[in-house]
Design an enzyme around this catalytic site. Sequence first.
Site, PDB file in Angstrom:
ATOM      1  N   ARG A   1       0.821  -1.231   0.000  1.00 51.09           N
ATOM      2  CA  ARG A   1       0.000   0.000   0.000  1.00 51.09           C
ATOM      3  C   ARG A   1       0.851   1.276   0.000  1.00 51.09           C
ATOM      4  O   ARG A   1       0.381   2.341   0.396  1.00 51.09           O
ATOM      5  CB  ARG A   1      -0.976   0.023   1.173  1.00 51.09           C
ATOM      6  CG  ARG A   1      -1.966  -1.120   1.122  1.00 51.09           C
ATOM      7  CD  ARG A   1      -3.162  -0.868   1.993  1.00 51.09           C
ATOM      8  NE  ARG A   1      -4.123  -1.936   1.837  1.00 51.09           N
ATOM      9  CZ  ARG A   1      -4.091  -3.070   2.524  1.00 51.09           C
ATOM     10  NH1 ARG A   1      -3.167  -3.255   3.437  1.00 51.09           N
ATOM     11  NH2 ARG A   1      -4.984  -3.994   2.291  1.00 51.09           N
TER      12      ARG A   1
ATOM     13  N   LYS B   1       3.700  11.747 -10.991  1.00 52.81           N
ATOM     14  CA  LYS B   1       2.807  10.910 -11.805  1.00 52.81           C
ATOM     15  C   LYS B   1       3.487   9.566 -12.029  1.00 52.81           C
ATOM     16  O   LYS B   1       4.620   9.516 -12.520  1.00 52.81           O
ATOM     17  CB  LYS B   1       2.522  11.570 -13.159  1.00 52.81           C
ATOM     18  CG  LYS B   1       1.441  12.624 -13.095  1.00 52.81           C
ATOM     19  CD  LYS B   1       1.016  13.038 -14.485  1.00 52.81           C
ATOM     20  CE  LYS B   1      -0.058  14.108 -14.421  1.00 52.81           C
ATOM     21  NZ  LYS B   1      -0.416  14.624 -15.756  1.00 52.81           N
TER      22      LYS B   1
ATOM     23  N   GLU C   1      10.823  18.242 -24.807  1.00 54.71           N
ATOM     24  CA  GLU C   1      10.151  18.696 -23.582  1.00 54.71           C
ATOM     25  C   GLU C   1      10.748  20.022 -23.106  1.00 54.71           C
ATOM     26  O   GLU C   1      10.046  20.861 -22.547  1.00 54.71           O
ATOM     27  CB  GLU C   1      10.254  17.634 -22.478  1.00 54.71           C
ATOM     28  CG  GLU C   1       9.579  16.303 -22.798  1.00 54.71           C
ATOM     29  CD  GLU C   1       8.043  16.310 -22.647  1.00 54.71           C
ATOM     30  OE1 GLU C   1       7.484  17.341 -22.236  1.00 54.71           O
ATOM     31  OE2 GLU C   1       7.417  15.278 -22.963  1.00 54.71           O
TER      32      GLU C   1
ATOM     33  N   LYS D   1       8.406  23.261 -13.764  1.00 57.00           N
ATOM     34  CA  LYS D   1       7.488  22.158 -13.477  1.00 57.00           C
ATOM     35  C   LYS D   1       7.097  22.162 -12.003  1.00 57.00           C
ATOM     36  O   LYS D   1       5.927  21.966 -11.663  1.00 57.00           O
ATOM     37  CB  LYS D   1       8.102  20.804 -13.874  1.00 57.00           C
ATOM     38  CG  LYS D   1       7.161  19.665 -13.510  1.00 57.00           C
ATOM     39  CD  LYS D   1       7.218  18.494 -14.414  1.00 57.00           C
ATOM     40  CE  LYS D   1       6.091  17.520 -14.061  1.00 57.00           C
ATOM     41  NZ  LYS D   1       6.144  16.294 -14.805  1.00 57.00           N
TER      42      LYS D   1
ATOM     43  N   GLU E   1      -3.808  18.054 -11.095  1.00 64.16           N
ATOM     44  CA  GLU E   1      -4.362  18.470 -12.390  1.00 64.16           C
ATOM     45  C   GLU E   1      -5.878  18.615 -12.315  1.00 64.16           C
ATOM     46  O   GLU E   1      -6.616  18.096 -13.161  1.00 64.16           O
ATOM     47  CB  GLU E   1      -3.971  17.423 -13.448  1.00 64.16           C
ATOM     48  CG  GLU E   1      -3.837  18.001 -14.840  1.00 64.16           C
ATOM     49  CD  GLU E   1      -3.234  16.999 -15.823  1.00 64.16           C
ATOM     50  OE1 GLU E   1      -2.174  16.420 -15.535  1.00 64.16           O
ATOM     51  OE2 GLU E   1      -3.837  16.809 -16.883  1.00 64.16           O
TER      52      GLU E   1
ATOM     53  N   ARG F   1      -1.844  22.264 -14.167  1.00 63.39           N
ATOM     54  CA  ARG F   1      -0.908  21.215 -14.587  1.00 63.39           C
ATOM     55  C   ARG F   1      -1.176  20.741 -16.017  1.00 63.39           C
ATOM     56  O   ARG F   1      -0.273  20.245 -16.699  1.00 63.39           O
ATOM     57  CB  ARG F   1      -0.977  20.048 -13.589  1.00 63.39           C
ATOM     58  CG  ARG F   1       0.090  19.022 -13.833  1.00 63.39           C
ATOM     59  CD  ARG F   1       0.271  18.062 -12.678  1.00 63.39           C
ATOM     60  NE  ARG F   1       1.337  17.134 -12.994  1.00 63.39           N
ATOM     61  CZ  ARG F   1       1.954  16.346 -12.130  1.00 63.39           C
ATOM     62  NH1 ARG F   1       1.598  16.369 -10.857  1.00 63.39           N
ATOM     63  NH2 ARG F   1       2.918  15.537 -12.522  1.00 63.39           N
TER      64      ARG F   1
ATOM     65  N   ASN G   1       0.781  19.537 -20.777  1.00 62.73           N
ATOM     66  CA  ASN G   1       0.420  18.650 -21.889  1.00 62.73           C
ATOM     67  C   ASN G   1       0.464  19.361 -23.241  1.00 62.73           C
ATOM     68  O   ASN G   1      -0.045  18.820 -24.236  1.00 62.73           O
ATOM     69  CB  ASN G   1      -0.971  18.061 -21.660  1.00 62.73           C
ATOM     70  CG  ASN G   1      -1.006  17.221 -20.406  1.00 62.73           C
ATOM     71  OD1 ASN G   1      -0.026  16.560 -20.091  1.00 62.73           O
ATOM     72  ND2 ASN G   1      -2.108  17.271 -19.686  1.00 62.73           N
TER      73      ASN G   1
ATOM     74  N   HIS H   1       0.937  17.373 -26.315  1.00 55.53           N
ATOM     75  CA  HIS H   1       0.777  15.964 -25.962  1.00 55.53           C
ATOM     76  C   HIS H   1      -0.528  15.351 -26.469  1.00 55.53           C
ATOM     77  O   HIS H   1      -0.595  14.135 -26.648  1.00 55.53           O
ATOM     78  CB  HIS H   1       0.901  15.768 -24.450  1.00 55.53           C
ATOM     79  CG  HIS H   1       2.321  15.841 -23.967  1.00 55.53           C
ATOM     80  ND1 HIS H   1       3.089  16.978 -24.106  1.00 55.53           N
ATOM     81  CD2 HIS H   1       3.121  14.920 -23.373  1.00 55.53           C
ATOM     82  CE1 HIS H   1       4.288  16.756 -23.606  1.00 55.53           C
ATOM     83  NE2 HIS H   1       4.341  15.522 -23.154  1.00 55.53           N
TER      84      HIS H   1
ATOM     85  N   HIS I   1       0.315  12.141 -28.217  1.00 53.19           N
ATOM     86  CA  HIS I   1      -0.160  10.820 -27.777  1.00 53.19           C
ATOM     87  C   HIS I   1      -0.931  10.125 -28.896  1.00 53.19           C
ATOM     88  O   HIS I   1      -0.815   8.907 -29.078  1.00 53.19           O
ATOM     89  CB  HIS I   1      -1.066  10.956 -26.542  1.00 53.19           C
ATOM     90  CG  HIS I   1      -0.301  11.148 -25.267  1.00 53.19           C
ATOM     91  ND1 HIS I   1      -0.894  11.520 -24.090  1.00 53.19           N
ATOM     92  CD2 HIS I   1       1.018  11.034 -24.992  1.00 53.19           C
ATOM     93  CE1 HIS I   1       0.032  11.612 -23.149  1.00 53.19           C
ATOM     94  NE2 HIS I   1       1.195  11.326 -23.668  1.00 53.19           N
TER      95      HIS I   1
ATOM     96  N   HIS J   1       8.636   9.077 -27.578  1.00 48.74           N
ATOM     97  CA  HIS J   1       7.641   9.998 -27.015  1.00 48.74           C
ATOM     98  C   HIS J   1       7.998  11.452 -27.362  1.00 48.74           C
ATOM     99  O   HIS J   1       7.151  12.227 -27.822  1.00 48.74           O
ATOM    100  CB  HIS J   1       7.558   9.795 -25.490  1.00 48.74           C
ATOM    101  CG  HIS J   1       6.680  10.783 -24.811  1.00 48.74           C
ATOM    102  ND1 HIS J   1       5.317  10.819 -25.006  1.00 48.74           N
ATOM    103  CD2 HIS J   1       6.960  11.803 -23.951  1.00 48.74           C
ATOM    104  CE1 HIS J   1       4.794  11.811 -24.297  1.00 48.74           C
ATOM    105  NE2 HIS J   1       5.775  12.418 -23.649  1.00 48.74           N
TER     106      HIS J   1
HETATM  107  N1  GLY Z   1       4.211  15.098 -17.789  1.00 53.67           N
HETATM  108  C1  GLY Z   1       3.104  15.894 -17.439  1.00 53.67           C
HETATM  109  C2  GLY Z   1       2.883  16.001 -15.981  1.00 53.67           C
HETATM  110  O1  GLY Z   1       3.707  15.586 -15.200  1.00 53.67           O
HETATM  111  O2  GLY Z   1       1.855  16.512 -15.571  1.00 53.67           O
END
Ligand code: GLY
Length: 361
Positions: free
Chosen positions: A119, A141, A183, A222, A232, A239, A243, A246, A250, A263
């Site tokens: 957990r 993330k 990026e 960031k 987000e 946040r 993207n 993206h 994606h 990517h």
């Molecule tokens: N890579 C996008 C984020 O971390 O929100």
Amino acid sequence: MVENLTVQLGDRSYVIRFAADLPHEIGVEVKRLTAAGRRCVVVTDTNVQAARPEMLKDTFPQVPLLAIEPGEETKSLAGLGRIYDFLAAQKLDRATMLFAVGGGVIGDLAGFAAATWLRGIEFCQVPTTLLAMVDSSVGGKTGINLRAGKNLVGAFHQPRGVFISTQVLTTLPPRQFAAGVAEVIKYGLLADEELFAQLDHRPLTVRSPELADVIRRCCALKAGIVEADERETAADGGRALLNLGHTFGHAIENAAGYGEYLHGEAVAIGLCAAARLSLKLGYVEPEAVARIERVIAAHALPTRLRTALGFQALEDAMARDKKVRAGGRRFVILKRLGEAATEANVPSKPVEETFREVGAY
Ligand code: GLY
């Protein structure tokens, strides 16, 4: 020497360490943990193991290590199972610290294993690619892909620390380095016009004296965004701005088949697409689009698809994307160079035209 940086998230705050001597810095941390009676484990991939055997040996002497296959395919239920089996075989308790040493795939996958094992155990990110340094290792993330889509299963699980050394980038293949620059360009476009101008003036290479500063600058941008909107959930901006490029990127990765484009390469085309969409929606001038494409091309990144994928395949891939599913037809657009915004309910026509212009059909 580049100054360390703290991601301020209350009791989950952590330091991003810019280390000239990575084995020493991490070694100190491993000793501290061991002295406190805690165990450590390492999860990495076989590319890092082959390219940096000494670094792993010096940094983690006598620490159990699992090296799994590199690549997006590994970020799967099967890959996750490999890590759980390894953790189970080590008979670890909840006080264990997991070190994720690798690129974005390892960081996301091992981070998700840490988020869920017993957990939740603590973990540290040791990114070995430029992309992981400026993006995926910061912000918590974690997750895996399913056949149905990218990052569909995951958790927000902040690392306890991030260790960055540009030294490890010297063995990174040039194509992977360029993918990371996509990026970096993204950060310039969305929040730092000066950084974008710097990239325009002099392309970033692995030998650039400013490389560590540029990475820190991206991490600081960031960190600020994550601190303000960790999960987000902001209705606008927040946040989700990370993207930029993206949603298109994606879709390209998914429609082309994972592995066809790195990517960062798909994001590079996605940034060109986002710029073209912003032009169509009346936000930026054609000169800005041309400048963005020039900077992307100057970093050995694609501005167009190598082969047409068909609009329908891309449209279907977009509809499967969890970001699009969650937010309707919402895109991140450029208001100007250095400022992005989220735009809801974008009509199909400009999106379709944008895909055509970047060579989708
Ligand atoms: N890579 C996008 C984020 O971390 O929100």
